[in-house]
Design a protein around this motif. Structure first.
Motif, PDB file in Angstrom:
ATOM      1  N   ALA A  15       0.820  -1.185  -0.051  1.00  0.00           N
ATOM      2  CA  ALA A  15       0.036  -0.034  -0.040  1.00  0.00           C
ATOM      3  C   ALA A  15       0.773   1.302  -0.051  1.00  0.00           C
ATOM      4  CB  ALA A  15      -0.875   0.106   1.197  1.00  0.00           C
ATOM      5  N   ASP A  63       2.225   7.134   7.212  1.00  0.00           N
ATOM      6  CA  ASP A  63       2.447   6.277   6.034  1.00  0.00           C
ATOM      7  C   ASP A  63       3.494   7.001   5.295  1.00  0.00           C
ATOM      8  OD1 ASP A  63       0.799   4.305   7.065  1.00  0.00           O
ATOM      9  OD2 ASP A  63      -0.859   4.958   5.791  1.00  0.00           O
ATOM     10  N   ARG A  99      -0.382  -0.525   8.603  1.00  0.00           N
ATOM     11  CA  ARG A  99      -1.879  -0.228   8.570  1.00  0.00           C
ATOM     12  C   ARG A  99      -2.540  -0.160   9.784  1.00  0.00           C
ATOM     13  NH1 ARG A  99      -4.542  -1.134   3.810  1.00  0.00           N
ATOM     14  NH2 ARG A  99      -3.430  -1.992   1.997  1.00  0.00           N
TER      15      ARG A  99
END
Length: 240
Positions: A15, A63, A99
């Motif tokens: 991701a 992130d 996550r």
């Protein structure tokens, strides 16, 4: 060459691949391709930050910082300090477990307090010195307001100028708020009268930081780092 390969990021944190690629473009643009550095993330946990935890802005920043760190450091993790009135947590975020990591950390924290920059800075300095690394460090320091003790915060910035640490402050919230006047002042502290090198930068990400493009965010995060590296090497703070 990046510290962690694209293939490794694809395997451990798919991701984050787009963030990793965007960070690489910014690093190359600013002459930092192949540079090694420790990366830290400092996050405001004061009461006014609640909406930014709820809407995912803090996780999004984490992130993005991970995507940047993968180019600069090969351990796949970023030390994180949460602060309010005191230091609320010292932990880390990892490529392989990013996550929802912010929500999991915050679930174990207590009351959201006020804003003490200097205590968070002290925690980063201690961690860096204890790590034994000789690499320079880029510290991404997020906040939505000024500190409860401005003299202490200024003193720590000046004190830390003798160490291989660059503090990149990023503001969340109303860009016109007087809360950020102090950070603008920090960004302009005199050299060499108050500090040996300019070791801090500041930019504002607005009231919805998630809307700042990855390219712009990375350009702002690393834009002042090369100039500091040159000055810090000239003063013997960072090894050639």
């Amino acid at each position: 060459m990046a510290a962690i390969s694209l293939r490794k990021v694809e395997e451990t944190a798919p991701a984050l691949v787009d963030l990793y690629k965007s960070a690489g473009v910014s690093l190359t643009k600013h002459g930092l391709d192949g540079q090694r550095a420790a990366v830290y993330l400092v996050i405001d946990y004061s009461g006014s930050m609640r909406p930014y935890y709820q809407d995912g802005s803090v996780q999004a920043l984490a992130d993005r910082v991970l995507g940047l760190s993968a180019h600069l450091d090969d351990d796949g993790r970023v030390p994180v300090v949460f602060f309010s009135t005191d230091v609320d947590a010292e932990t880390d975020i990892e490529l392989a477990d990013h996550r929802g990591r912010i929500d999991r950390i915050v679930a174990g924290l207590g009351h959201m307090g006020k804003t003490s920059y200097h205590l968070a800075m002290d925690a980063v300095i201690d961690h860096y010195l204890d790590s034994g690394t000789t690499a320079p460090a880029l510290v991404v320091f997020q906040t939505d307001g000024g500190p409860i003790s401005r003299p202490a915060a200024e003193r720590y910035v000046c004190k830390a100028a003798k160490l291989p640490l660059f503090w990149q402050f990023i503001g969340f919230g109303d860009p016109d708020s007087k809360q950020f006047d102090f950070l603008r002042k920090l960004d302009e502290l005199a050299v060499p009268d108050k500090r040996v090198v300019d070791n801090a930068g500041f930019f504002h990400a607005g009231e919805d930081p998630r809307t700042v493009s990855d390219a712009e965010l990375y350009d702002r995060l690393v834009g002042e780092f090369p100039k500091w590296l040159v000055a810090a090497r000239a003063e013997g703070i960072v090894r050639p």
